[in-house]
Each structure stands twice: as structure tokens, then as C-alpha cells.
Design a protein around this motif. Structure first.
Motif, short mmCIF file in Angstrom:
data_model
loop_
_atom_site.label_atom_id
_atom_site.label_comp_id
_atom_site.label_asym_id
_atom_site.label_seq_id
_atom_site.Cartn_x
_atom_site.Cartn_y
_atom_site.Cartn_z
N GLU A 223 0.97 -1.23 0.10
CA GLU A 223 0.10 0.02 -0.09
C GLU A 223 0.99 1.45 0.10
O GLU A 223 2.03 1.26 0.58
CB GLU A 223 -0.87 -0.21 1.31
CG GLU A 223 -0.16 0.20 2.52
CD GLU A 223 -1.09 0.34 3.83
OE1 GLU A 223 -0.55 0.39 4.84
OE2 GLU A 223 -2.33 0.01 3.47
N ARG A 224 0.43 2.36 -0.59
CA ARG A 224 1.03 3.66 -0.47
C ARG A 224 0.54 4.34 0.56
O ARG A 224 -0.58 4.61 0.84
CB ARG A 224 0.66 4.28 -1.97
CG ARG A 224 1.17 3.68 -3.19
CD ARG A 224 1.00 4.65 -4.34
NE ARG A 224 1.59 4.10 -5.50
CZ ARG A 224 0.90 2.98 -6.34
NH1 ARG A 224 -0.57 3.03 -5.94
NH2 ARG A 224 1.28 2.81 -7.23
N VAL A 264 -0.51 11.95 -2.92
CA VAL A 264 -0.77 11.67 -4.47
C VAL A 264 0.49 12.16 -5.29
O VAL A 264 0.60 11.66 -6.27
CB VAL A 264 -2.16 12.28 -4.68
CG1 VAL A 264 -2.19 12.23 -6.13
CG2 VAL A 264 -3.40 11.80 -3.90
N SER A 267 2.97 9.62 -4.78
CA SER A 267 2.86 8.19 -5.33
C SER A 267 2.72 8.22 -6.81
O SER A 267 2.94 7.13 -7.50
CB SER A 267 1.39 7.89 -4.63
OG SER A 267 1.45 7.82 -3.22
N HIS A 268 2.11 9.32 -7.45
CA HIS A 268 1.56 9.25 -8.98
C HIS A 268 2.27 10.36 -9.71
O HIS A 268 1.99 10.33 -11.02
CB HIS A 268 0.01 9.30 -8.83
CG HIS A 268 -0.61 8.17 -8.27
ND1 HIS A 268 -0.08 6.76 -8.54
CD2 HIS A 268 -1.44 8.38 -7.27
CE1 HIS A 268 -1.12 6.19 -7.82
NE2 HIS A 268 -1.84 6.84 -6.92
N GLN A 299 -3.37 6.97 3.29
CA GLN A 299 -3.26 6.01 2.58
C GLN A 299 -3.79 6.28 1.07
O GLN A 299 -4.87 7.07 1.07
CB GLN A 299 -4.16 4.66 2.82
CG GLN A 299 -3.47 4.11 4.11
CD GLN A 299 -4.60 3.03 4.67
OE1 GLN A 299 -5.75 3.31 4.94
NE2 GLN A 299 -3.92 1.93 4.84
N ALA A 301 -5.12 5.57 -3.03
CA ALA A 301 -5.16 4.36 -3.77
C ALA A 301 -4.65 4.84 -5.43
O ALA A 301 -3.93 5.69 -5.53
CB ALA A 301 -6.77 4.46 -4.19
N GLU A 302 -4.91 3.87 -6.28
CA GLU A 302 -4.52 4.02 -7.88
C GLU A 302 -5.37 5.30 -8.44
O GLU A 302 -6.28 5.65 -7.85
CB GLU A 302 -4.99 2.82 -8.50
CG GLU A 302 -4.11 1.66 -7.92
CD GLU A 302 -2.66 1.85 -8.23
OE1 GLU A 302 -1.90 2.42 -9.17
OE2 GLU A 302 -1.61 1.01 -7.49
N LEU A 303 -4.75 5.83 -9.42
CA LEU A 303 -5.32 6.78 -10.12
C LEU A 303 -6.60 6.30 -10.87
O LEU A 303 -6.29 5.10 -11.26
CB LEU A 303 -4.40 7.30 -11.17
CG LEU A 303 -3.40 8.25 -10.50
CD1 LEU A 303 -2.22 8.98 -11.62
CD2 LEU A 303 -3.85 9.30 -9.86
N THR A 304 -7.61 7.08 -11.06
CA THR A 304 -8.66 6.72 -12.07
C THR A 304 -8.93 7.86 -12.95
O THR A 304 -8.55 8.87 -12.69
CB THR A 304 -10.09 6.38 -11.14
OG1 THR A 304 -10.38 7.55 -10.41
CG2 THR A 304 -9.67 4.99 -10.09
N CYS A 312 -8.00 10.46 -7.69
CA CYS A 312 -7.36 9.50 -6.51
C CYS A 312 -7.96 9.61 -5.23
O CYS A 312 -8.21 10.63 -4.69
CB CYS A 312 -5.92 9.91 -6.60
SG CYS A 312 -4.87 8.55 -5.53
N THR A 314 -7.91 8.92 -1.21
CA THR A 314 -7.08 8.77 -0.25
C THR A 314 -8.11 8.75 1.30
O THR A 314 -9.05 9.13 1.08
CB THR A 314 -6.38 10.09 -0.20
OG1 THR A 314 -7.14 11.29 0.26
CG2 THR A 314 -5.60 10.39 -1.32
#
Length: 336
Positions: A223-224, A264, A267-268, A299, A301-304, A312, A314
Motif C-alpha cells: 500500500e502507498r 498523491v 505516489s503518482h 493511504q 489508492a490508484e489513479l482513476t 485519486c 485517499t
């Protein structure tokens, strides 16, 4: 009936000390449906980006609910209001763009009051929508507790005792000062490290940074996860408009937003200054003391992708004295 934007309501009706921090200008009641006018200044300290600041939008909702409670539900002045939960969805991000004049907001809301057998209001639940210059921009719901001074003193005392039983104070108890000082004081260090660089959390003005440097933490689960510490400055003219003995909800919301923006980005690879809040769900379950360190953990999540929007999700936990004092879920996005 049209609402007036000519002058703000009395500051007592929105529980603010500075007249400059009063946004509500008028209210109306049509068979239990309330309309509230508010004006957001373009030059507000918190207003740094090209869209209306999320913290100011939430504050407008809070002021609307408190003002309607006093003017239309019969809640007397002198009672305390406490945010319990909030759920907000941005419907039109483009409607929130800062224009060439002050934004005129209209909050349309339905309020449901919880009352004692004797009729005294003990809580308010509200749902509604915000129009910005006539455009539907935001919908949401939330709830507030309403307490007498004696009830507040009792609840506050109980909350502090429970917190201190879990963790000893690590810092001197701060004495909030209403007057700004050129020299930093002990009350600005309610965390183990200094403020983050504003650019890393989507801010420009260092005064508006409320977390320490945000760092990604390796996780065996994949997990990020990003961690930082809450940075409390009781001299901030908006977040501490008046002296408080705990960290207010708008400070915790802003800490979650800054942590999410940095997380974010790390992470991305998105720029923190490009990220805006598209949705927010928050619950506030315990007081955050000013003389104890508070960790902010997010925390990611993945990008959408939804059309032209990259988003994203969180989840930020405000960890205080070994427990979660607040949990705030944000959807951060970049709009075309």
C-alpha cells in the motif's frame, strides 16, 4: 424572495470573532427550507489557487448551519457547536473557479433539529447544495452537536482526561495569543518537526502549511502510505479566529487535504498545486489536544480517469494519543 449581499450578519451568529471572517450576509426561511447568502473574498489568506479554497467552502457550510440554528431554530447565543461529521461532493469544479469579483454563494439547506423533551436543540443535521454565482457547485450533508456551556465544560473535561490517560503531555500547554508576534513561540511546535515546504502540499503561503514534511513509508502489503505531523500555530487568523483549547475541525480538514495532496504527488507524480478536492467524507470522534503531538497518516489508492478528470482516493487518519481522533476520506483530482 431575493437574498442580500449588502452586509454580513452579526459575527455572533456564526461564532466568529473577526468581522472579516464572517461570510454569511443573509438568510431566509420558506416553510422549513432555508436559503443562506454568503460572500467569499478573493483576497482571503486561505485563497491561494485558481479555484475557491475547499476550507472556505466548508466554513461557509458551517456558518450557514450555525446561523440558521440561531435565527430560525431558536438556538440561543452562547451555546457551543461541535462538528461531528461531514460528507461533501463537488458537482461542478469549473463553477468554483475564482473570477474577477467576489464569489456570491447561496446555500440551500434543510435542517433537522434534535431536541430534548423540553424542546431545547441538542444537535442539528443538515443537507443541502451550494450555488456559486447561480451555478450548482457542491452538495453535502453533515451534523453538529449543540451544547450549553456546562455541557461543553463537562464533555471537554472528559475528553481531555481520556486522552491524557493514554498519553502524557509532551509539550507545555499552549496559551493561544490573539495578537500576532514577530517571534515564534512554543505554541507553534505541537509536532516533532517543522512545517513542510508549501509547494509540496499545494500551498504558497508558509503560514497556511499545517503539516510537517510528508514522506512515503515502505509497506510490506504494497500500500502507498504517507506520514507527517500536525503543525499547530494558534496565531493563524483564520484557523484560530478566537482562542481555542483544542485543534478545530477546519485545521484537521486542511491537514488531511495537504497530506493527501503531497501523498498523491509522491505516489503518482501529479503536481500538488494542480490537485483539488472533488469529494470529502469526514468524522470527528475525539478532541485533538494542543499540547500533544498528532500524526497525520494518508493511504493512497490508484489513479482513476473519469472523462477529463484524473482522480485519486485517499484516506487520512488523524492519530492522537494512540487512537484515531478523526478520519477523513478525500478524492483529489486534476481537472482539465
Amino acid at each position: 424572495m431575493s437574498l442580500s449581499y449588502a452586509a454580513t450578519v452579526a459575527r455572533e451568529y456564526v461564532h466568529r470573532t473577526a468581522v472579516a471572517e464572517v461570510f454569511v450576509t443573509d438568510t431566509s426561511d420558506t416553510e422549513g427550507t432555508y436559503r443562506v447568502a454568503a460572500q467569499l473574498p478573493r483576497g482571503h489568506l486561505m485563497q491561494e489557487g485558481p479555484v475557491l479554497d475547499f476550507s472556505l467552502l466548508v466554513e461557509t457550510v458551517r456558518q450557514a448551519a450555525v446561523c440558521v440554528s440561531h435565527l430560525h431554530l431558536g438556538v440561543p447565543l452562547g451555546l457551543a457547536f461541535l462538528f461531528r461529521d461531514l460528507d461533501v461532493q463537488i458537482d461542478d469544479a469549473d463553477a468554483l473557479r475564482v473570477g474577477d469579483r467576489q464569489a456570491h454563494l447561496e446555500v440551500g439547506t434543510a435542517l433537522e433539529a434534535r431536541r430534548t423533551i423540553g424542546g431545547r436543540v441538542t444537535g442539528v443535521e443538515f443537507t443541502g447544495q451550494i450555488l456559486v454565482d447561480g451555478r450548482a457547485a457542491l452538495t453535502g450533508r453533515g451534523s453538529l452537536m449543540v451544547m450549553t456551556p456546562a455541557e461543553w465544560k463537562s464533555l471537554r473535561g472528559l475528553g481531555r482526561r481520556e486522552t491524557l490517560s493514554a498519553a502524557e503531555p509532551l509539550l507545555p500547554s499552549p496559551q493561544p495569543s490573539p495578537q500576532p508576534s514577530a517571534q515564534p513561540s512554543a505554541q507553534t511546535s505541537a509536532q516533532p518537526s517543522a512545517r513542510a515546504d508549501p509547494r509540496t502540499v499545494g500551498r504558497r503561503d508558509p503560514r497556511n502549511v499545517v503539516v510537517s514534511q510528508v514522506s512515503l513509508v515502505p509497506s510490506s502489503a504494497g500500500e502507498r502510505r504517507a506520514e507527517s505531523w500536525l503543525h499547530v500555530d494558534t496565531r493563524h487568523p483564520y484557523l484560530f479566529d478566537h482562542p481555542l483549547d483544542h485543534a478545530p475541525g477546519n485545521l484537521l480538514l486542511e491537514a488531511a487535504r495537504q497530506s493527501a495532496a503531497a501523498a498523491v504527488s509522491l505516489s503518482h507524480g501529479l503536481q500538488p498545486s494542480d490537485l483539488v478536492v472533488l469529494a470529502c467524507t469526514g468524522s470527528f470522534d475525539a478532541f485533538v489536544e494542543l499540547d500533544l503531538p498528532t500524526q497525520v497518516v494518508t493511504q493512497v489508492a490508484e489513479l482513476t480517469t473519469r472523462g477529463a478528470i484524473v482522480a485519486c482516493s485517499t484516506r487520512t487518519s488523524i492519530l492522537h494519543a494512540g487512537r484515531v481522533a478523526a478520519q477523513i476520506d478525500l478524492t483529489m483530482g486534476v481537472t482539465a
